[in-house]
Each structure stands twice: as structure tokens, then as C-alpha cells.
Design an enzyme around this catalytic site. Sequence first.
Site, PDB file in Angstrom:
ATOM      1  N   HIS A  16      -1.461  -4.648   1.006  1.00 15.74           N
ATOM      2  CA  HIS A  16      -1.182  -6.056   0.666  1.00 15.74           C
ATOM      3  C   HIS A  16       0.022  -6.119  -0.270  1.00 15.74           C
ATOM      4  O   HIS A  16      -0.096  -5.961  -1.486  1.00 15.74           O
ATOM      5  CB  HIS A  16      -2.417  -6.693   0.018  1.00 15.74           C
ATOM      6  CG  HIS A  16      -2.302  -8.181  -0.115  1.00 15.74           C
ATOM      7  ND1 HIS A  16      -3.223  -9.058   0.418  1.00 15.74           N
ATOM      8  CD2 HIS A  16      -1.357  -8.966  -0.698  1.00 15.74           C
ATOM      9  CE1 HIS A  16      -2.850 -10.308   0.157  1.00 15.74           C
ATOM     10  NE2 HIS A  16      -1.721 -10.278  -0.539  1.00 15.74           N
ATOM     11  N   HIS A  18       3.860  -8.163  -0.713  1.00 21.29           N
ATOM     12  CA  HIS A  18       4.835  -9.178  -0.270  1.00 21.29           C
ATOM     13  C   HIS A  18       6.259  -8.693  -0.523  1.00 21.29           C
ATOM     14  O   HIS A  18       6.584  -8.264  -1.635  1.00 21.29           O
ATOM     15  CB  HIS A  18       4.614 -10.492  -1.013  1.00 21.29           C
ATOM     16  CG  HIS A  18       3.316 -11.157  -0.669  1.00 21.29           C
ATOM     17  ND1 HIS A  18       3.222 -12.163   0.253  1.00 21.29           N
ATOM     18  CD2 HIS A  18       2.040 -10.936  -1.109  1.00 21.29           C
ATOM     19  CE1 HIS A  18       1.962 -12.559   0.353  1.00 21.29           C
ATOM     20  NE2 HIS A  18       1.220 -11.821  -0.459  1.00 21.29           N
ATOM     21  N   ASP A  20       9.159 -10.443  -0.657  1.00 19.03           N
ATOM     22  CA  ASP A  20       9.977 -11.202  -1.621  1.00 19.03           C
ATOM     23  C   ASP A  20       9.543 -10.969  -3.066  1.00 19.03           C
ATOM     24  O   ASP A  20      10.364 -11.053  -3.975  1.00 19.03           O
ATOM     25  CB  ASP A  20      10.010 -12.710  -1.286  1.00 19.03           C
ATOM     26  CG  ASP A  20       8.631 -13.306  -1.103  1.00 19.03           C
ATOM     27  OD1 ASP A  20       7.631 -12.561  -1.160  1.00 19.03           O
ATOM     28  OD2 ASP A  20       8.548 -14.538  -0.899  1.00 19.03           O
ATOM     29  N   GLY A 173      -0.187 -19.046   1.096  1.00 21.17           N
ATOM     30  CA  GLY A 173       0.133 -20.352   0.518  1.00 21.17           C
ATOM     31  C   GLY A 173      -1.082 -20.991  -0.144  1.00 21.17           C
ATOM     32  O   GLY A 173      -2.097 -20.334  -0.362  1.00 21.17           O
ATOM     33  N   HIS A 200      -5.360 -14.640   3.347  1.00 23.49           N
ATOM     34  CA  HIS A 200      -5.528 -14.845   1.902  1.00 23.49           C
ATOM     35  C   HIS A 200      -6.689 -15.832   1.718  1.00 23.49           C
ATOM     36  O   HIS A 200      -6.604 -16.967   2.190  1.00 23.49           O
ATOM     37  CB  HIS A 200      -4.281 -15.496   1.307  1.00 23.49           C
ATOM     38  CG  HIS A 200      -3.154 -14.565   1.017  1.00 23.49           C
ATOM     39  ND1 HIS A 200      -2.312 -14.101   1.983  1.00 23.49           N
ATOM     40  CD2 HIS A 200      -2.710 -14.046  -0.160  1.00 23.49           C
ATOM     41  CE1 HIS A 200      -1.400 -13.316   1.420  1.00 23.49           C
ATOM     42  NE2 HIS A 200      -1.611 -13.264   0.128  1.00 23.49           N
ATOM     43  N   GLU A 203      -8.969 -16.493  -3.397  1.00 26.22           N
ATOM     44  CA  GLU A 203      -8.083 -16.014  -4.468  1.00 26.22           C
ATOM     45  C   GLU A 203      -8.093 -17.003  -5.630  1.00 26.22           C
ATOM     46  O   GLU A 203      -7.828 -16.628  -6.766  1.00 26.22           O
ATOM     47  CB  GLU A 203      -6.648 -15.848  -3.904  1.00 26.22           C
ATOM     48  CG  GLU A 203      -5.636 -15.296  -4.907  1.00 26.22           C
ATOM     49  CD  GLU A 203      -4.218 -15.235  -4.352  1.00 26.22           C
ATOM     50  OE1 GLU A 203      -4.000 -15.656  -3.198  1.00 26.22           O
ATOM     51  OE2 GLU A 203      -3.325 -14.766  -5.089  1.00 26.22           O
TER      52      GLU A 203
HETATM   53 ZN    ZN Z   1      -0.739 -11.941  -1.314  1.00 26.60          ZN
END
Ligand code: ZN
Length: 339
Positions: A16, A18, A20, A173, A200, A203
Site C-alpha cells: 500500500h 501511493h 504522489d 478519496g 480504502h 480509515e
Molecule cells: Zn492509501
Amino acid sequence: MNVIEDIQRMPKIELHLHLDGSTRKETIWELLNELGENPFSSYEELNNILSIDGKCESLKEYLEAFYFPVKVMQTKEVLTRVSEELAQDLAKEGVIYSEIRFAPYFHQQKGLSIEEVIEAVLKGLSKGERKYKVKSRLIICTMRGFPIEKNIDLVKRAAAFLNKGVVAIDLAGNEHDFPPEESKEVFKLAKSLGFHITVHAGETGKEENIEKAINILGAERIGHGVFAYKNPNILKLIKEKSVFLEMCPTSNLNTNAVKSLLEHPIKTYYDNGLKVTINTDNRTVSNVSLSSEINNIIDKLGFSIEDLERITHYAVEAAFCSSEDKEWLKNIVENYYNK
Ligand SMILES: [Zn+2]
């Protein structure tokens, strides 16, 4: 025994992560200067914006950390470069396999097509694989709050890269305002095309999103799932369906999902037989590496080396790569821990 050196040597798997949120700060600084759009008077100032220290004071602070990486990641060259650099950074700390995710939408500000964006990232990852021997696969993030037709279009376009580097579809998102069921059609399509599914969920306090991600979207893995403990039936569902949890402790601290690392539920879940994996989420934003996260769970939550061996085997099981690649990973992990 030096724990840090031991952790560095362990064969590690990152599921997991990302793109960016994991871009090198030096690269962002350099590219902002090249663009002539560097608003910072010093590198230190940029540094403070790109990494969260402890808990975020606001959502604005957290989102700001992604603004500058995304701003510079708008050409094929840059996308390839940052992907290759990430592979190099992972290799340096002993990661042998990673699944990197990103939302292609955010890299179209200068007119790149979805296909060009994905191709550029895959190019960087395969360069990284050749040079640094870290195998990487790509997960494409559809976004909550975007029109469903747009997410469906993204999945269709990503299908051209399925099993050519791309392995799965994710939903990322704002999970608070956009429940999983809104994306039902997107994931039905993804599944029918042969993508693996990770979502996701759980969270930000809405534990019901975990159940919906599994039952409605067909999630094989859950990104975070921190709040599963709020409902025993959800814990039962995760266990019965053998769903893997991609846990990212420091990221959860940054976003206030947990008050301190000591209170993170990863150890309780693990002790109760849930298949947890340990991940970073965003290396730069959370200012972590997989090694530092592993050190955290040893130091603060009492994980033993035997536990880490088991967690790494869970990660092999959870990986969305081919069965040949899984066999390869399994051998490396077994050889290491048998020594
Ligand atoms: Zn994430």
C-alpha cells in the site's frame, strides 16, 4: 544484534504505497525550480510542507503535502523519473516486491491521456526493476466523488495494461461522504475484466465501509481497515473471507485515525488471526520507510521477528502478482527466515 540493520536486511513487501505521496523531496524542489514556480524561499520550507510530523492540524495540512508533488508530476518524463526513483528507494531498504498505486486523473493537467500517464509510470517501474531488482506492480485508483462514468472509463482504459504491469483497481478519496455502494458498477466491471480489487475503507471511522467494500465491491484486500474493531461482525467477516488488511500505522496517526501508535489495532488484529500486512501509505508525506514502520511495530507494539516472518508470508499471499512471482517471493522469504 542491531535491530535496524536486521530490518534493513529482511526481504520486505510493500502493498500500500501511493506514488504522489512518496516522491523524493529533492526531486520536487528541483522540478519546481525548473518550472520557475518554486514559491519557497528555502528547501527547509518545502520540506515542512511535504512531510507531516505527528498529527495533522487540519485536513488542509494533509492535502497540501500532495499539492506540490502532483503539480510537478505532469509530464511523461517526470512520471517515469519519479517512478524509477521510488523503485530505487525501495530497493535500497530491502523491499523485494511492491505494489504502487496512483490516480491517473491527477496527472492530466498538461493534457496527457490516461494511457500516456499509466505508460509513463510503468516505464519508470520497469526501469527500476531492471536496475535495482525490485519488482513492482501498479494499482490504479478510482476516486470517490468523481462521476461514476469517469471511473468506469478509467477502468476500461486501464484494462489495456492488465497483467502488463497493472494488477488491480482501488477506490481512494473521501470515504466519509461517498460510501462504497456508489462505486458498485465500477467494481463489477473491474472484476469482470479480471482486475484484483482493493478498497480504502475504515480509515476514517466508518467501519461499515469495510463490510460494504467486501460484500458489495468484492474487495480482496482492505486499505487500512483501522476501525474494524468497532463491530465484531466485521472482524468476523474479514476473518471468514480471508481478506487481507493493508495497515499503515504512521499514516493513521497523521490523519488522527489513532491517537498514538501504541493504540494502533494492528497487533490486536494480528493476535486474533486477521491477515495484516505492514505498509507505509506515503513515504514522503508520513516521513517513513517500510523499515521504520517495521521498527515502530516491534518497538511500540511488541511484534517479534517470528511475527514479522508470518506477516511477510501474509503479504506474499496477499500480493496481486502472478503465481510464478508469488513462488519466487515465497522462496526468498523462506530462505531468509530459515537461516
Ligand atoms: Zn492509501
